[in-house]
Design a protein around this motif. Structure first.
Motif, PDB file in Angstrom:
ATOM      1  N   SER A  78       0.799  -1.227   0.000  1.00 38.96           N
ATOM      2  CA  SER A  78       0.000   0.000   0.000  1.00 38.96           C
ATOM      3  C   SER A  78       0.832   1.277   0.000  1.00 38.96           C
ATOM      4  O   SER A  78       0.314   2.350  -0.282  1.00 38.96           O
ATOM      5  CB  SER A  78      -0.920   0.017   1.230  1.00 38.96           C
ATOM      6  OG  SER A  78      -0.152  -0.025   2.428  1.00 38.96           O
ATOM      7  N   ASP A  79       2.149   1.176   0.310  1.00 30.60           N
ATOM      8  CA  ASP A  79       2.955   2.398   0.412  1.00 30.60           C
ATOM      9  C   ASP A  79       4.431   2.017   0.309  1.00 30.60           C
ATOM     10  O   ASP A  79       4.970   1.362   1.197  1.00 30.60           O
ATOM     11  CB  ASP A  79       2.687   3.096   1.757  1.00 30.60           C
ATOM     12  CG  ASP A  79       3.225   4.514   1.808  1.00 30.60           C
ATOM     13  OD1 ASP A  79       4.260   4.782   1.175  1.00 30.60           O
ATOM     14  OD2 ASP A  79       2.620   5.347   2.514  1.00 30.60           O
ATOM     15  N   ARG A  81       6.991   3.626   0.831  1.00 29.16           N
ATOM     16  CA  ARG A  81       7.844   4.234   1.850  1.00 29.16           C
ATOM     17  C   ARG A  81       7.884   3.425   3.144  1.00 29.16           C
ATOM     18  O   ARG A  81       8.747   3.663   3.987  1.00 29.16           O
ATOM     19  CB  ARG A  81       7.352   5.654   2.175  1.00 29.16           C
ATOM     20  CG  ARG A  81       7.248   6.591   0.992  1.00 29.16           C
ATOM     21  CD  ARG A  81       6.487   7.852   1.378  1.00 29.16           C
ATOM     22  NE  ARG A  81       5.130   7.538   1.834  1.00 29.16           N
ATOM     23  CZ  ARG A  81       4.267   8.436   2.296  1.00 29.16           C
ATOM     24  NH1 ARG A  81       4.615   9.715   2.363  1.00 29.16           N
ATOM     25  NH2 ARG A  81       3.053   8.064   2.681  1.00 29.16           N
ATOM     26  N   LEU A  82       6.942   2.502   3.313  1.00 28.29           N
ATOM     27  CA  LEU A  82       6.760   1.821   4.591  1.00 28.29           C
ATOM     28  C   LEU A  82       7.127   0.348   4.509  1.00 28.29           C
ATOM     29  O   LEU A  82       6.840  -0.324   3.509  1.00 28.29           O
ATOM     30  CB  LEU A  82       5.312   1.953   5.064  1.00 28.29           C
ATOM     31  CG  LEU A  82       4.757   3.379   5.167  1.00 28.29           C
ATOM     32  CD1 LEU A  82       3.314   3.353   5.642  1.00 28.29           C
ATOM     33  CD2 LEU A  82       5.621   4.237   6.072  1.00 28.29           C
ATOM     34  N   VAL A 222       1.010   4.172  12.654  1.00 25.24           N
ATOM     35  CA  VAL A 222       0.826   4.176  11.198  1.00 25.24           C
ATOM     36  C   VAL A 222       0.188   5.481  10.737  1.00 25.24           C
ATOM     37  O   VAL A 222       0.635   6.106   9.764  1.00 25.24           O
ATOM     38  CB  VAL A 222      -0.016   2.959  10.771  1.00 25.24           C
ATOM     39  CG1 VAL A 222      -0.405   3.070   9.295  1.00 25.24           C
ATOM     40  CG2 VAL A 222       0.752   1.668  11.018  1.00 25.24           C
ATOM     41  N   GLU A 223      -0.854   5.923  11.436  1.00 24.18           N
ATOM     42  CA  GLU A 223      -1.532   7.155  11.026  1.00 24.18           C
ATOM     43  C   GLU A 223      -0.604   8.360  11.135  1.00 24.18           C
ATOM     44  O   GLU A 223      -0.566   9.215  10.238  1.00 24.18           O
ATOM     45  CB  GLU A 223      -2.779   7.364  11.887  1.00 24.18           C
ATOM     46  CG  GLU A 223      -3.902   6.375  11.598  1.00 24.18           C
ATOM     47  CD  GLU A 223      -5.105   6.581  12.499  1.00 24.18           C
ATOM     48  OE1 GLU A 223      -5.047   7.460  13.404  1.00 24.18           O
ATOM     49  OE2 GLU A 223      -6.115   5.859  12.320  1.00 24.18           O
ATOM     50  N   ARG A 226       2.305   8.176   8.414  1.00 25.55           N
ATOM     51  CA  ARG A 226       1.800   8.482   7.067  1.00 25.55           C
ATOM     52  C   ARG A 226       1.531   9.975   6.907  1.00 25.55           C
ATOM     53  O   ARG A 226       1.844  10.564   5.869  1.00 25.55           O
ATOM     54  CB  ARG A 226       0.528   7.678   6.801  1.00 25.55           C
ATOM     55  CG  ARG A 226       0.803   6.248   6.338  1.00 25.55           C
ATOM     56  CD  ARG A 226      -0.470   5.518   6.026  1.00 25.55           C
ATOM     57  NE  ARG A 226      -0.209   4.335   5.213  1.00 25.55           N
ATOM     58  CZ  ARG A 226      -0.979   3.260   5.194  1.00 25.55           C
ATOM     59  NH1 ARG A 226      -2.060   3.203   5.953  1.00 25.55           N
ATOM     60  NH2 ARG A 226      -0.678   2.233   4.421  1.00 25.55           N
ATOM     61  N   ARG A 227       0.964  10.576   7.919  1.00 29.35           N
ATOM     62  CA  ARG A 227       0.647  12.001   7.855  1.00 29.35           C
ATOM     63  C   ARG A 227       1.920  12.858   7.842  1.00 29.35           C
ATOM     64  O   ARG A 227       2.023  13.838   7.104  1.00 29.35           O
ATOM     65  CB  ARG A 227      -0.237  12.362   9.044  1.00 29.35           C
ATOM     66  CG  ARG A 227      -0.794  13.775   9.017  1.00 29.35           C
ATOM     67  CD  ARG A 227      -1.933  13.935  10.015  1.00 29.35           C
ATOM     68  NE  ARG A 227      -1.552  13.506  11.351  1.00 29.35           N
ATOM     69  CZ  ARG A 227      -2.076  12.453  11.991  1.00 29.35           C
ATOM     70  NH1 ARG A 227      -2.993  11.705  11.393  1.00 29.35           N
ATOM     71  NH2 ARG A 227      -1.679  12.134  13.209  1.00 29.35           N
ATOM     72  N   LEU A 229       5.070  12.004   6.975  1.00 28.16           N
ATOM     73  CA  LEU A 229       6.054  11.789   5.913  1.00 28.16           C
ATOM     74  C   LEU A 229       5.913  12.795   4.774  1.00 28.16           C
ATOM     75  O   LEU A 229       6.907  13.141   4.124  1.00 28.16           O
ATOM     76  CB  LEU A 229       5.952  10.357   5.373  1.00 28.16           C
ATOM     77  CG  LEU A 229       6.708   9.284   6.156  1.00 28.16           C
ATOM     78  CD1 LEU A 229       6.547   7.927   5.502  1.00 28.16           C
ATOM     79  CD2 LEU A 229       8.199   9.638   6.273  1.00 28.16           C
ATOM     80  N   SER A 230       4.713  13.285   4.550  1.00 30.12           N
ATOM     81  CA  SER A 230       4.537  14.287   3.501  1.00 30.12           C
ATOM     82  C   SER A 230       5.245  15.595   3.857  1.00 30.12           C
ATOM     83  O   SER A 230       5.547  16.404   2.985  1.00 30.12           O
ATOM     84  CB  SER A 230       3.044  14.548   3.269  1.00 30.12           C
ATOM     85  OG  SER A 230       2.445  15.054   4.456  1.00 30.12           O
ATOM     86  N   TYR A 251      -0.093  -4.479  12.807  1.00 31.63           N
ATOM     87  CA  TYR A 251       0.466  -3.661  11.742  1.00 31.63           C
ATOM     88  C   TYR A 251       0.087  -4.215  10.371  1.00 31.63           C
ATOM     89  O   TYR A 251      -0.173  -3.441   9.440  1.00 31.63           O
ATOM     90  CB  TYR A 251       2.001  -3.579  11.869  1.00 31.63           C
ATOM     91  CG  TYR A 251       2.460  -2.522  12.837  1.00 31.63           C
ATOM     92  CD1 TYR A 251       2.696  -1.221  12.412  1.00 31.63           C
ATOM     93  CD2 TYR A 251       2.674  -2.834  14.180  1.00 31.63           C
ATOM     94  CE1 TYR A 251       3.117  -0.247  13.314  1.00 31.63           C
ATOM     95  CE2 TYR A 251       3.103  -1.867  15.089  1.00 31.63           C
ATOM     96  CZ  TYR A 251       3.324  -0.569  14.639  1.00 31.63           C
ATOM     97  OH  TYR A 251       3.737   0.388  15.530  1.00 31.63           O
ATOM     98  N   LEU A 255      -1.569  -1.965   7.513  1.00 28.74           N
ATOM     99  CA  LEU A 255      -0.784  -1.619   6.338  1.00 28.74           C
ATOM    100  C   LEU A 255      -1.233  -2.342   5.078  1.00 28.74           C
ATOM    101  O   LEU A 255      -0.870  -1.948   3.976  1.00 28.74           O
ATOM    102  CB  LEU A 255       0.701  -1.961   6.614  1.00 28.74           C
ATOM    103  CG  LEU A 255       1.368  -1.096   7.673  1.00 28.74           C
ATOM    104  CD1 LEU A 255       2.720  -1.691   8.072  1.00 28.74           C
ATOM    105  CD2 LEU A 255       1.533   0.335   7.191  1.00 28.74           C
TER     106      LEU A 255
END
Length: 256
Positions: A78-79, A81-82, A222-223, A226-227, A229-230, A251, A255
């Motif tokens: 899903s991402d 970066r993770l 996780v929330e 994700r918020r 990292l931008s 997790y 994820l």
């Protein structure tokens, strides 16, 4: 020196400081004693030759256990970066690993304790406790919850250790606990960016000795990551490091 000779040398040096005369012969008992003696030693100057032997011993021990390249671990679908990885965080080669510290920020003084603070300090070597002491001398008070301090990784594969004090949950989980934990993740990511880290591995902050419920902690982690990292474009990879099967399941569900 062989590894066994280094081990005996290191144990003898710390045992003398503690007034211990009898040293076990069995290598496994010797290794446990070395960790225990390192755990209980207060920050203080130490002989340079002893440190050089310690560094070589821990370096070779890390190689024997196997270094895990954080860049080679697969990202979650899903991402990109993770990453979710279950294993020993002290084996990870990344720019920074996160240590769930206590407010004294000097490591765990309980011999051979199973907390991550103890594991990280034991693998990094006595230089880490001394570096933390210098930070605390500058701070002049206990480390507050939800902040972050950066030290070198010393004998760890990681270049840095980011120390954060999470909230202690005794009784019902509250919104204040949750916000404090989110602050830990934000502070660590800010410290990583400031230190030029492209990769960071988070442990499950506060879920062990501090009793934060694992499922709620994973959701906050996780929330928040994700918020944030931008806002942290130089941090390219975040590894969620878990050790217990339940944490891995939490997790994994979050994820995908």
């Amino acid at each position: 020196m062989t590894q066994l000779e280094r081990l005996r040398y290191l144990v003898r040096g710390l045992a003398r400081e503690q007034g211990i005369a009898e040293i076990p012969d069995d290598p496994a008992h010797l290794r446990a004693l070395l960790r225990a003696l390192m755990n209980v030693r207060r920050p203080a100057p130490i002989d340079g030759q002893w440190l050089a032997v310690q560094d070589e011993f821990l370096r070779l021990e890390t190689v024997e256990r196997g270094v895990v390249d954080g860049e080679a671990l697969p990202a979650v679908p899903s991402d990109r970066r993770l990453v979710l990885w279950r294993g020993d965080i002290t084996r990870l080669r990344v720019d920074a690993i996160v240590n769930a510290a206590n407010s004294a920020l000097l490591g765990c003084f309980h011999p051979n304790h199973g907390c991550i603070d103890n594991a990280i300090h034991s693998a990094a070597g006595l230089e880490l406790r001394e570096a933390c002491r210098r930070l605390m001398d500058e701070l002049g008070r206990p480390e507050p919850v939800g902040q972050a301090k950066v030290t070198p990784g010393f004998n760890l594969p990681a270049r840095h250790v980011i120390h954060t004090v999470g909230p202690v949950v005794s009784g019902e989980l509250t919104a204040r606990h949750c916000e404090a934990l989110a602050r830990c993740y934000r502070a660590c990511l800010a410290a990583a960016q400031k230190s030029g880290c492209r990769s960071i591995a988070f442990c499950c902050i506060s879920t062990g000795e501090f009793h934060f419920p694992g499922e709620s902690a994973a959701r906050i982690a996780v929330e928040t990551v994700r918020r944030e990292l931008s806002k942290k474009p130089t941090v390219k990879r975040v590894i969620f490091n878990v050790f217990r099967p339940d944490d891995e399941r939490f997790y994994r569900e979050l994820l995908g």
